[in-house]
Write an enzyme that holds these catalytic residues in place. Structure first.
Site, PDB file in Angstrom:
ATOM      1  N   HIS A 113      -3.250  -4.978   1.510  1.00 10.49           N
ATOM      2  CA  HIS A 113      -2.554  -5.306   2.784  1.00 10.49           C
ATOM      3  C   HIS A 113      -2.637  -6.797   3.183  1.00 10.49           C
ATOM      4  CE1 HIS A 113      -2.339  -0.988   4.669  1.00 10.49           C
ATOM      5  NE2 HIS A 113      -3.063  -0.703   3.610  1.00 10.49           N
ATOM      6  N   CYS A 143       0.759  -1.316  -0.084  1.00 12.51           N
ATOM      7  CA  CYS A 143      -0.048  -0.053   0.013  1.00 12.51           C
ATOM      8  C   CYS A 143       0.955   1.208  -0.109  1.00 12.51           C
ATOM      9  CB  CYS A 143      -1.085  -0.266   1.116  1.00 12.51           C
ATOM     10  SG  CYS A 143      -2.409   1.075   0.771  1.00 12.51           S
ATOM     11  N   GLU A 169      -0.863  -8.100   5.401  1.00 20.19           N
ATOM     12  CA  GLU A 169      -0.722  -8.376   6.815  1.00 20.19           C
ATOM     13  C   GLU A 169      -2.041  -8.274   7.624  1.00 20.19           C
ATOM     14  OE1 GLU A 169      -0.275  -5.595   5.254  1.00 20.19           O
ATOM     15  OE2 GLU A 169      -0.787  -3.774   6.514  1.00 20.19           O
TER      16      GLU A 169
END
Ligand code: GLN
Length: 191
Positions: free
Chosen positions: A168, A79, A170
């Site tokens: 994202h 990002c 994560e």
């Protein structure tokens, strides 16, 4: 393997959690002293790219990290991290590292669609992608491989030692992006 995660702003803690969960070592890069111990890969997290860019310069990390990326350190930008790697920003804003031959559009999905989750193909595997005020890639240079598109927009790319995603990884339970990144690090070590 030991992965340094830029930890000046943004979603760095989440990356560190995932890396540790996957059995690898992770540490925060907050200042130049953190670069003293060697490491095998670098993550530039999501957050606010303009703030991260300023802090990279203020903390004297910019040149040191850019040199490492240019000399082949495997890097994953997610990002805002994708924006930091991009050579061009379509609004004409000044780039940050500029090591990846892509043009990105910041906050490309507008306010309405600022944040969303979807499933789409990443390097031939269907994965869950979570977007938060994300950029997408509007142009790619020679040598940039497209890893994922969503709605006909390029959202993940690879160029030599660099991987960038507009979403994202994560923030989902899908570890496909990390596995690709880890493989890139292992392949480099084997050479
Ligand atoms: N919109 C942010 C930027 O331009 C990126 C958003 C994110 O990393 N979630 O820096």
């Amino acid at each position: 393997m030991r992965i340094g995660v830029l930890a000046v702003q943004g979603a760095f803690a989440e990356h560190i959690d995932v890396i540790k969960k996957l059995g690898e070592e992770a540490f925060e890069i907050r200042n130049t002293g953190d670069l003293d111990i060697p490491f095998d890969g670098l993550i530039l997290p999501g957050g606010e790219s303009t703030v991260m860019k300023k802090l990279l310069h203020d903390l004297d990390l910019f040149e040191k990290l850019k040199e490492k990326i240019n000399s082949g350190l495997p890097v994953l930008g997610t990002c805002a991290g994708m924006i930091l790697l991009a050579k061009n920003i379509d609004s004409g804003e000044e780039s940050c590292f500029g090591t990846m031959d892509i043009t990105v559009k910041r906050n490309a999905y507008g306010r309405q669609l600022g944040s969303f989750v979807c499933t789409d193909s990443f390097a031939d595997e269907d994965i869950t992608m979570r977007f938060i005020r994300a950029p997408y890639v509007t142009e790619t240079g020679i040598g940039v491989e497209i890893l994922a598109e969503h709605d006909n927009k390029i959202v993940a790319v690879r160029q030599n030692n660099q991987i960038a995603t507009a979403f994202h990884p994560e923030l989902t339970d899908d570890h496909t992006v990390y596995n690709l990144f880890f493989r890139m690090i292992e392949n480099k070590a084997a050479k």
